[in-house]
Write an enzyme that holds these catalytic residues in place. Sequence first.
Site, PDB file in Angstrom:
ATOM      1  N   TYR A 274       0.841  -1.198   0.000  1.00 43.76           N
ATOM      2  CA  TYR A 274       0.000   0.000   0.000  1.00 43.76           C
ATOM      3  C   TYR A 274       0.877   1.250   0.000  1.00 43.76           C
ATOM      4  O   TYR A 274       1.750   1.414   0.866  1.00 43.76           O
ATOM      5  CB  TYR A 274      -0.903  -0.023   1.232  1.00 43.76           C
ATOM      6  CG  TYR A 274      -1.920   1.083   1.284  1.00 43.76           C
ATOM      7  CD1 TYR A 274      -3.169   0.915   0.692  1.00 43.76           C
ATOM      8  CD2 TYR A 274      -1.652   2.278   1.926  1.00 43.76           C
ATOM      9  CE1 TYR A 274      -4.132   1.920   0.750  1.00 43.76           C
ATOM     10  CE2 TYR A 274      -2.603   3.292   1.982  1.00 43.76           C
ATOM     11  CZ  TYR A 274      -3.839   3.113   1.397  1.00 43.76           C
ATOM     12  OH  TYR A 274      -4.776   4.104   1.452  1.00 43.76           O
ATOM     13  N   TYR A 324      -5.570   5.684  -7.302  1.00 45.99           N
ATOM     14  CA  TYR A 324      -5.942   5.421  -5.917  1.00 45.99           C
ATOM     15  C   TYR A 324      -7.375   4.912  -5.808  1.00 45.99           C
ATOM     16  O   TYR A 324      -8.332   5.692  -5.777  1.00 45.99           O
ATOM     17  CB  TYR A 324      -5.782   6.703  -5.103  1.00 45.99           C
ATOM     18  CG  TYR A 324      -5.883   6.516  -3.607  1.00 45.99           C
ATOM     19  CD1 TYR A 324      -5.111   5.572  -2.954  1.00 45.99           C
ATOM     20  CD2 TYR A 324      -6.737   7.310  -2.849  1.00 45.99           C
ATOM     21  CE1 TYR A 324      -5.176   5.419  -1.575  1.00 45.99           C
ATOM     22  CE2 TYR A 324      -6.810   7.168  -1.479  1.00 45.99           C
ATOM     23  CZ  TYR A 324      -6.027   6.216  -0.844  1.00 45.99           C
ATOM     24  OH  TYR A 324      -6.099   6.076   0.522  1.00 45.99           O
TER      25      TYR A 324
END
Length: 374
Positions: A274, A324
């Site tokens: 991440y 994102y």
Amino acid sequence: MTELTKKSGRSVMSLALEACRGSVDDAGMNLSEVDGVISYGFNNDSVSSQAVATALGLPAPRYLVTTEMGGQAPCFLIMQAAAAIEAGLADNVLVYRALNGRSGQRVGTAKVPGTGPMMRYPAGLVAYPQIIAMWARRYLIETGRDESDLAAVVSAQRLWAVDNERAMRRTLMSEQDYARSPMVADPFRAADCTTEADGACAILVTSRRRALDLRHDPVVIEGAAYGTGKRSGLDAGDAMLWPDLTRNYTTHIAEQLWSSAGMGPRDVDMAQLYDCFSSSVLLALEGLGLAERGEAGRLVSSGATVPGGRLPVNTGGGLLAEGYLHGMNTVYEAVSQLQGSAGKRTVPDARSCVVTSGALTDGSALVLTRETRN
């Protein structure tokens, strides 16, 4: 996964349905078999799992969960889907994330939850780039490293993004290019920050037995973990109470993760980490034991994480370059790689991958492996 855009011109529901239908179709399953739907949203930026189940026309859903979570959610919710199946609460569960994260409500420019009229943040830390930048600077100070480590992460992931048609940032970035990128919140430049996008992504979780009958070789959840340390708080500002801003949740869950998988850091062929900001990659590499303390930047600079390297990392370009979707596309990339469907950027002979979700005090992770049918 839908196309990633700056302006979809579509409703969030439409994006969610495209991703969910596409996931089920890709697996070779009929929608009528799906009986579970799990999702997450942030400040009401998505649509509920119950609404999606209705719109999909699922005949008998029996496990519907919608959570108010951020980037720590994807791996955690995959865990929840697996647990529900193991417990007999559902047979086939869709996990999705859908949002108009660029043309609609934008996380990067939004005020942090909890920063209302009570002046919770008199220092002016009211946006995520500001808060996470404090962690990044502390890490660089404590480890004796500098911004070149951040630049190395950005440059390495751009190398992967070149061959990813979905990626929103596909141009290579040299050290000089990085230095020209505008400063956002010291030490973060614009290149260090995630690329907000409109889109949706869905993962179908089922039993191993059922998966063996479907279209692709199964990707097995070999191990999983979620957790945090002391004083994780209720919102991002409380993260400043964390006792060591140079280590994040990965340090706390690493032992549980590797133990649950019966594997160790040296046993995985790649990592999908991440990366809402570039520093998150450095903290995760070290927290999971993929790099020694203070050595993550050197690992990336050595070329180990780029195409042809010994530990490919964020092979779609990561959230920094691809876009994102609040981390759900990080899981998607792992599955695509292990199923050999990532096109030119497919890592040859990869059979295992570690995936993380989250950047600060709490988060989750999976160890995934590919099972080849006889």
